[in-house]
Design a protein around this motif. Structure first.
Motif, PDB file in Angstrom:
ATOM      1  N   ALA A 271       0.842  -1.194   0.000  1.00  0.00           N
ATOM      2  CA  ALA A 271       0.000   0.000   0.000  1.00  0.00           C
ATOM      3  C   ALA A 271       0.880   1.248   0.000  1.00  0.00           C
ATOM      4  CB  ALA A 271      -0.904   0.004   1.234  1.00  0.00           C
ATOM      5  N   ALA A 272       0.356   2.338  -0.539  1.00  0.00           N
ATOM      6  CA  ALA A 272       1.130   3.579  -0.597  1.00  0.00           C
ATOM      7  C   ALA A 272       1.528   4.046   0.794  1.00  0.00           C
ATOM      8  CB  ALA A 272       0.327   4.664  -1.309  1.00  0.00           C
ATOM      9  N   ASP A 273       0.625   3.886   1.770  1.00  0.00           N
ATOM     10  CA  ASP A 273       0.955   4.355   3.116  1.00  0.00           C
ATOM     11  C   ASP A 273       1.772   3.354   3.921  1.00  0.00           C
ATOM     12  OD1 ASP A 273      -0.993   2.487   3.614  1.00  0.00           O
ATOM     13  OD2 ASP A 273      -2.433   3.885   4.520  1.00  0.00           O
ATOM     14  N   ASP A 274       2.234   2.276   3.267  1.00  0.00           N
ATOM     15  CA  ASP A 274       3.202   1.378   3.907  1.00  0.00           C
ATOM     16  C   ASP A 274       4.589   2.009   3.951  1.00  0.00           C
ATOM     17  OD1 ASP A 274       1.324  -0.562   4.315  1.00  0.00           O
ATOM     18  OD2 ASP A 274       1.981  -1.869   2.689  1.00  0.00           O
ATOM     19  N   VAL A 275       4.778   3.110   3.210  1.00  0.00           N
ATOM     20  CA  VAL A 275       6.078   3.781   3.140  1.00  0.00           C
ATOM     21  C   VAL A 275       5.918   5.217   3.616  1.00  0.00           C
ATOM     22  CG1 VAL A 275       7.988   4.489   1.658  1.00  0.00           C
ATOM     23  CG2 VAL A 275       6.771   2.353   1.184  1.00  0.00           C
TER      24      VAL A 275
END
Length: 458
Positions: A271-275
């Motif tokens: 997911a984008a918000d994993d980073v």
């Protein structure tokens, strides 16, 4: 409402870190780096200011690129002498409850089996507050110090790193099952051997047949930091990193890199918000712009351009002593920090010179400081967060401890007034505070090493 900004102190277990020469300032205390009480007091200050963590840089070599000699580095205390940052963390953790610790360790020179145990130990001792900044090295002097003739090529180091990560993931995530530890006093059974597994890794670089020596720690795998923003480094970050550290870029350049890393992560099923992305920043602030500028002018009197050039030469892989002041610098195929070379080229143009580099070193480094009142600095941090998509900032020290005392006393309240900074810590591990979970998500490649994939606590 702006999103919550995360803040780390950025430091090193040495005298001169990023802003070279400021250790000579009469109020600076960085020469106390050998004193454990210096570090425990430091940790308490940061926690009082609700900092998310302290991010420790580290190097194993000396800066000997400029003039082919380490003399200038030794003379100016340019990251030498430097002590091991890992040994500070248990004491700092004992002095705090919530502060996180990101520590740099060079996987090129760390045997993975022993390193995995060391990180598990730190995760236990800190109650799950440890993170690892994954680096592959850039100094030939470090390679020579461990018995090699020189460092591997830039992209080859990342190929080795991919295998290293696969191995430590097996140790952290796959050797001990959840529930393996019983601590059954009545039966005299501490752990169930049927749920503890030997890791069999036979790769190009490493061969391991052994169980992990540590029982599962609160996070199992430490929070994973990575600082590469070259093309190869970005691919590595998109695969492995949870927190990416960027430096020395313009806002549009940072926005592009952030978007690129998150897009690559999503292509791999993450997911984008994993980073989350942290930008390096140096801040000089005061109650007014005039007060901040006065302090900045004072600091400038102690900055060392020679020491700054020593650091830049090593991180860029270029001996500037070979060039006249206005002679165009040939970047060639540097095997140092490729993203630094790329950033410098963006800042100064393709035909940059030693004079252009020195013009940027206004406070002893290539990182230009942000100077302004607390309101102006708060506005700048919020703007960068919103416009470039960064989640937080790694604040390099100038004169310690006053640089962090100023930020905590002046800027933190302004950010809180804007709703852009926490007013209290959340409970739990470092990963829990950053991402709302103690364990890596199932979409991360480490999760594939779990013996029984599926729902897990955290």
């Amino acid at each position: 409402m702006p999103r919550e900004i995360r803040i780390n102190a950025f430091d090193m277990n040495c005298v001169g870190h990023i802003q070279q020469g400021l250790w000579t300032h009469p109020r600076d205390q960085s020469a106390r780096y050998r004193d454990i009480h210096y570090w425990t007091d430091y940790a308490r200050r940061l926690e009082a200011g609700l900092f998310d963590g302290i991010f420790f840089a580290d190097v194993l070599g000396v800066y000997d690129v400029l003039g082919g000699s380490p003399d200038a580095a030794v003379r100016g205390a340019v990251q030498v002498p430097v002590n091991d940052p890992m040994l500070l963390i248990p004491a700092m953790a004992a002095a705090t409850t919530h502060l996180g610790f990101g520590v740099t360790a060079n996987l090129t020179y760390e045997p993975p089996y022993a390193f995995a145990r060391r990180m598990s130990t730190l995760d236990h001792l800190t109650g799950g507050r440890i993170g690892w900044n994954i680096v592959t090295g850039y100094l030939d002097s470090a390679a020579r110090a461990v018995g090699l003739t020189g460092q591997p090529a830039h992209d080859d180091r990342y190929d080795l790193a991919d295998e290293y990560m696969a191995l430590v993931y097996q140790l952290w995530e796959g050797s001990w099952e959840d529930g393996a530890v019983l601590r059954d006093r009545d039966r005299g059974v501490y752990a169930d051997p049927a749920r503890v597994h030997v890791v069999h890794h036979h790769g190009k670089q490493y061969r391991v047949d052994a169980m992990h020596l540590s029982e599962p720690s609160p996070q199992r795998t430490p929070v994973l930091y990575q600082a590469g923003s070259s093309a190869r480094g970005s691919r590595f970050a998109a695969t492995h990193a949870e927190c990416v550290f960027l430096n020395g870029q313009s806002q549009p350049a940072v926005q592009k890199i952030v978007h690129g890393i998150r897009s690559q992560a999503m292509e791999q099923g993450r997911a984008a918000d994993d980073v989350q992305v942290f930008l390096g920043a140096t801040i000089v602030t005061g109650r007014s712009d005039a007060q901040a500028q006065e302090k900045f002018a004072e600091y400038q009197r102690y900055a060392s351009s020679e020491a700054a050039l020593v650091h830049a030469a090593a991180s860029l892989g270029i001996d500037f002593s070979r060039y006249d002041i206005d002679e165009p610098v040939d970047t060639g195929k540097s095997q140092a920090i490729v993203s630094n070379v790329e950033a410098m080229t963006r800042a100064a143009g393709p035909q940059w010179t030693r004079r252009k580099l020195l013009e940027q070193m206004v406070l002893g480094s290539r990182q230009p400081p942000w100077v302004g009142s607390a309101d102006a600095i708060a506005d700048k941090l919020v703007d960068w967060s919103e416009q470039a998509g960064v989640d937080g900032f790694n604040l390099a020290r100038t004169v310690v401890p006053e640089c962090f005392d100023d930020f905590i006393a002046l800027v933190v309240p302004r950010l809180q007034e804007r709703g852009a900074y926490k007013t209290a810590y959340a409970a739990g591990t470092l990963r829990g505070k950053l991402f709302g979970r103690d364990r890596l998500p199932g979409t991360h490649p480490a999760a594939r090493q779990r013996v029984n994939p599926g729902p897990r606590p955290g």
